[in-house]
Design an enzyme around this catalytic site. Structure first.
Site, PDB file in Angstrom:
ATOM      1  N   ASP A   1       0.923  -1.275   0.096  1.00 15.57           N
ATOM      2  CA  ASP A   1      -0.081   0.128   0.013  1.00 15.57           C
ATOM      3  C   ASP A   1       0.915   1.238  -0.175  1.00 15.57           C
ATOM      4  OD1 ASP A   1      -1.938   1.987   0.487  1.00 15.57           O
ATOM      5  OD2 ASP A   1      -3.137   0.330   1.670  1.00 15.57           O
TER       6      ASP A   1
ATOM      7  N   THR B   1      -6.932   3.030  -2.430  1.00 13.09           N
ATOM      8  CA  THR B   1      -6.584   1.907  -1.933  1.00 13.09           C
ATOM      9  C   THR B   1      -7.796   1.063  -2.350  1.00 13.09           C
ATOM     10  OG1 THR B   1      -5.446   2.510   0.036  1.00 13.09           O
ATOM     11  CG2 THR B   1      -6.464   0.524   0.352  1.00 13.09           C
TER      12      THR B   1
ATOM     13  N   ASN C   1     -12.750   4.678  -1.793  1.00 12.60           N
ATOM     14  CA  ASN C   1     -12.648   4.089  -0.559  1.00 12.60           C
ATOM     15  C   ASN C   1     -14.263   4.285   0.036  1.00 12.60           C
ATOM     16  OD1 ASN C   1     -10.137   3.232  -0.743  1.00 12.60           O
ATOM     17  ND2 ASN C   1      -9.464   4.918   0.398  1.00 12.60           N
TER      18      ASN C   1
ATOM     19  N   LYS D   1      -6.292  -3.690   6.645  1.00 14.21           N
ATOM     20  CA  LYS D   1      -7.256  -2.929   6.009  1.00 14.21           C
ATOM     21  C   LYS D   1      -8.402  -3.982   5.610  1.00 14.21           C
ATOM     22  CE  LYS D   1      -5.025   1.057   4.654  1.00 14.21           C
ATOM     23  NZ  LYS D   1      -4.542   2.144   3.626  1.00 14.21           N
ATOM     24  N   ASP D   2      -9.704  -3.750   6.127  1.00 17.83           N
ATOM     25  CA  ASP D   2     -10.653  -4.798   5.481  1.00 17.83           C
ATOM     26  C   ASP D   2     -10.872  -4.574   4.000  1.00 17.83           C
ATOM     27  OD1 ASP D   2     -11.788  -2.248   5.439  1.00 17.83           O
ATOM     28  OD2 ASP D   2     -13.186  -2.841   7.095  1.00 17.83           O
ATOM     29  N   ARG D   3     -10.695  -3.607   3.452  1.00 22.56           N
ATOM     30  CA  ARG D   3     -11.186  -3.544   2.182  1.00 22.56           C
ATOM     31  C   ARG D   3     -10.006  -4.274   1.370  1.00 22.56           C
ATOM     32  NH1 ARG D   3     -10.327   1.762   4.217  1.00 22.56           N
ATOM     33  NH2 ARG D   3      -8.329   2.920   3.354  1.00 22.56           N
TER      34      ARG D   3
ATOM     35  N   ASP E   1      -0.740  -0.478  -4.642  1.00 19.52           N
ATOM     36  CA  ASP E   1      -2.178   0.111  -5.296  1.00 19.52           C
ATOM     37  C   ASP E   1      -2.213   1.511  -5.737  1.00 19.52           C
ATOM     38  OD1 ASP E   1      -1.687   0.892  -2.822  1.00 19.52           O
ATOM     39  OD2 ASP E   1      -3.615   0.396  -1.680  1.00 19.52           O
TER      40      ASP E   1
END
Length: 549
Positions: A33, A74, A95, A156-158, A351
C-alpha cells in the site's frame, strides 16, 4: 544411433515445454500500500541482496508500470489489480463515495447483512457486494469447481476483501483498538478456524512486545542517507508526542493512540501481517494439493499509514521499507521451505503511489498547494444561487466529483447538460483546479489523452458524479494542510508503481521498460493458471515473464 539421439532431443524439448506450462500450486499476490516505483531505486543499496533486490534478480521487473485511471485510492487499486479492469467496469470508484440513489455516503465493503467473526466489534460487517466484476481468484474457483483455497489478508478490511472477490474461502483483517485480533465476516464463515482463534490468543504476547518497545531505526540513523533530516515540522505526530522523531516510544503512546491501532502506523504492522500469512500457508496447507492451485492475496497496509503521516522523504518511510525488505525476504525463505521455490508464483505491486508533502515542496520553490472542499462547496452554491436562484442544486462533493440534484433541476425546468457546462466553466476559473469534465462528455466522447482519458477509465455511469475534476500537480486536500500527505491523482507520483513477478518458471533477471498497465496483472495470472480471465478483464498479458530462461 541418429534416430535414438533425435528421439532423446524431442523428449527433452517436450519435457521443457511441460515444465514451462506447469500450473503453480500456489499463487501469492503482494500489494504494498502506497509504494512508489522509485523506492526500488532509492533504497536499492539499503536492501542489499535480500527481499526486493532478490526478487528483481531472480524474476521479471516492469519498470514503467502505471495505473491507467483516476482516482488512485486503496480500494480502487486493489479491485483493479485483481479484476484486470478499471472503475468504469468494476464499479469501485473510491474507498467511500456518495450513493446518489440512496442519498448517503457508503463505505466500499460495509454490509450490515453480516456480523463480525472473531470479536464483538462491528468491524466484520463487511462483504464484497459492491464489486461488480469477478477477480482472478473467482475465476480460479470456478475453473476448479470450487476446489483449492483462496484466502485474503490485510490490516485493512477493504484490502483483504476486494482482492479475493466473491467466492473466497475467507478473508482476514485486523481489529485493533483494545481487541488486537485477526477477524473476518459471516459472509465467509460462522466461526473462525480453531487455529486462528488459538493464534489470536498466542499472538497477544508478541503484540504486547511491540507495544512496549520503542520504534527505533533498524540501522543506525546516520546511515539513512535517502531521506531528509529526522525532524520536519510538516510530518505528523502521534497523540502525546512532542516531535515526529526517532525513537517513537510506543509504550508511552499506546493509550492515547488506540492501543493496538498504534501498530498500524509502524513497520510492525507489516511484520505481523506476514507472520500471520506464514501461519495461513502452514495451517491451511497451501500449495500442497496435487491437483488444485491455491491463491493467497496479501496486502501490506502499514506503509500507507506511515506515508500519510510522515511523507515520502521521511526517515520513517526509509526505515519502514528497510524492515519490509527483511520481512519479505524472510517470507520468501519460508515459502521455499514449506512450498518449494518451483511450486509457487508471486507477484509484488502497489495500489497507488503518493505525493511528497506539498508544504515541503513549496518550501523548496516547487509548486504545490492545498484545496478546500468546504470553500468549493460554498462558492459553487453561491454561483448556483446567482445563476439559477437555488442553493439546492448540489447534493454532494466527494472524491473530486460533484453530484447534482436531478429532481430539483427538473423542477426548475433546467437542462442537466446546460447546468453541468455552466458549472464547469465556473470551476475551471478557481485556483488549483486543472481540468473539469461533465458526465455527459464521459458518456458521449472517447478521450485518448491524460487526464481526461484517466478520468474516463475511472468514471462509472451508475455511481460517479455529474462533474469530475482534477487538481493541479502536488495540490491535495486541505485536510493535510498542517502535516502529512496523500494520493488519488493521475500524476506520475501516484500512478507509477512496481510490478514484479517471481518464482516458478518466471523469466529471471528480466527488466522491462515498455509502458504497461496495472490491469494486465490479472489476465497474466489467468494465463499462468490456465484459466479464463476475469469477466471484465483486459486481454493484454505481460508476455515477458513467459520468455524461456
Amino acid at each position: 544411433m541418429i534416430k535414438i539421439f533425435n528421439l532423446f532431443v524431442m523428449l527433452h524439448v517436450l519435457t521443457l515445454s511441460a515444465q514451462q506450462v506447469k500450473k503453480p500450486k500456489l499463487v501469492i499476490g503482494i500489494v504494498v500500500d502506497q509504494m512508489r516505483y522509485d523506492y526500488l531505486q532509492k533504497f536499492k543499496k539499503q536492501f542489499g541482496s535480500k527481499g526486493f533486490n532478490r526478487i528483481i534478480k531472480n524474476g521479471t521487473t516492469y519498470e514503467n508500470a502505471h495505473f491507467n485511471y483516476i482516482p488512485t485510492y486503496t480500494a480502487v487499486g486493489h479491485a483493479s489489480i485483481y479484476t484486470g479492469t478499471t472503475p468504469k467496469n468494476h464499479g469501485i470508484i473510491g474507498n467511500n463515495w456518495y450513493d446518489k440513489y440512496n442519498d448517503k455516503s457508503v463505505y466500499v465493503v460495509h454490509d450490515n447483512s453480516y456480523k463480525t467473526i472473531g470479536s464483538f466489534s462491528n468491524e466484520g460487517k463487511r462483504s464484497p457486494k459492491r464489486l461488480i466484476a469477478s477477480t482472478v481468484s473467482d475465476q480460479l474457483k470456478l475453473a476448479q469447481h470450487f476446489k483449492g483455497k483462496v484466502i485474503g489478508i490485510a490490516i485493512k478490511d477493504r484490502s483483504a476483501i476486494l482482492p479475493v472477490g466473491h467466492a473466497a474461502d475467507i478473508a482476514y483483517w485486523f481489529d485493533g483498538g483494545k481487541i488486537g485480533n485477526w477477524v473476518s465476516s459471516s459472509y465467509y464463515t460462522e466461526v473462525l478456524p480453531s487455529w486462528v482463534s488459538l493464534y489470536n490468543t498466542m499472538n497477544k504476547l508478541k503484540l504486547s512486545e511491540y507495544l512496549t518497545s520503542p520504534w527505533v531505526t533498524r540501522k543506525k540513523i546516520h546511515k539513512y542517507t535517502e531521506s531528509r533530516d529526522d525532524f520536519s515540522e510538516y510530518e505528523g505526530r502521534f497523540n502525546g508526542e512532542e516531535k515526529p522523531v526517532f525513537p517513537h516510544d510506543l509504550g508511552a503512546l499506546k493509550d492515547k493512540n488506540g492501543t493496538y491501532d498504534l501498530l498500524k502506523n509502524t513497520p510492525f504492522g507489516n511484520t505481523m501481517t506476514l507472520d500471520f500469512a506464514k501461519e495461513i500457508v502452514k495451517n491451511e496447507t497451501l500449495g500442497k494439493s496435487k491437483k488444485y492451485s491455491d491463491f493467497l492475496a496479501i496486502s501490506i497496509s502499514s506503509t500507507d499509514y506511515i506515508g500519510h503521516k510522515y511523507g515520502a522523504g521521511s526517515k520513517e518511510i526509509e526505515d519502514a521499507y528497510i524492515r519490509l525488505n527483511n520481512d519479505l525476504n524472510d517470507f520468501i525463505n519460508y515459502l521455499n521451505r514449506k512450498v518449494g521455490n518451483k511450486n509457487y508464483v508471486m507477484f509484488v505491486t502497489a495500489d497507488h503511489g503518493v505525493v511528497e508533502i506539498p508544504n515541503y515542496l513549496m518550501e523548496h520553490k516547487i509548486p504545490g498547494g492545498y484545496f478546500s472542499k468546504k470553500e468549493l462547496f460554498i462558492k459553487l452554491n453561491q454561483f448556483m444561487d446567482k445563476t439559477y436562484g437555488s442553493y439546492s442544486l448540489i447534493k454532494d462533493y466527494s472524491n473530486e466529483q460533484i453530484f447534482l440534484d436531478h429532481i430539483e433541476i427538473d423542477k426548475l425546468g433546467l437542462k442537466l447538460e446546460e447546468v453541468q457546462n455552466q458549472l464547469i466553466n465556473e470551476i475551471v476559473t478557481y485556483p488549483n483546479v486543472h481540468r473539469a469534465v461533465s458526465a455527459y462528455a464521459m458518456q458521449n466522447a472517447e478521450f485518448t489523452k491524460s487526464p481526461l482519458s484517466l478520468l474516463q477509465e475511472g468514471y462509472h455511469q451508475k455511481r460517479s458524479g455529474d462533474i469530475l475534476l482534477t487538481l493541479e500537480p502536488t495540490v491535495i486536500s486541505d485536510y493535510y494542510t498542517k502535516t502529512g500527505t496523500t494520493h488519488g491523482s493521475g500524476y506520475n507520483y501516484d500512478t507509477h508503481i512496481p510490478i514484479l513477478f517471481y518464482g516458478g518458471n518466471i523469466k529471471k533477471g528480466k527488466k522491462v521498460k515498455r509502458p504497461v498497465n496495472i490491469t494486465q496483472i490479472a489476465p497474466t495470472l489467468s494465463n499462468i493458471l490456465q484459466i479464463q480471465e476475469p469477466n471484465m478483464s483486459s486481454h493484454e498479458i505481460l508476455t515477458e515473464i513467459f520468455e524461456s530462461n
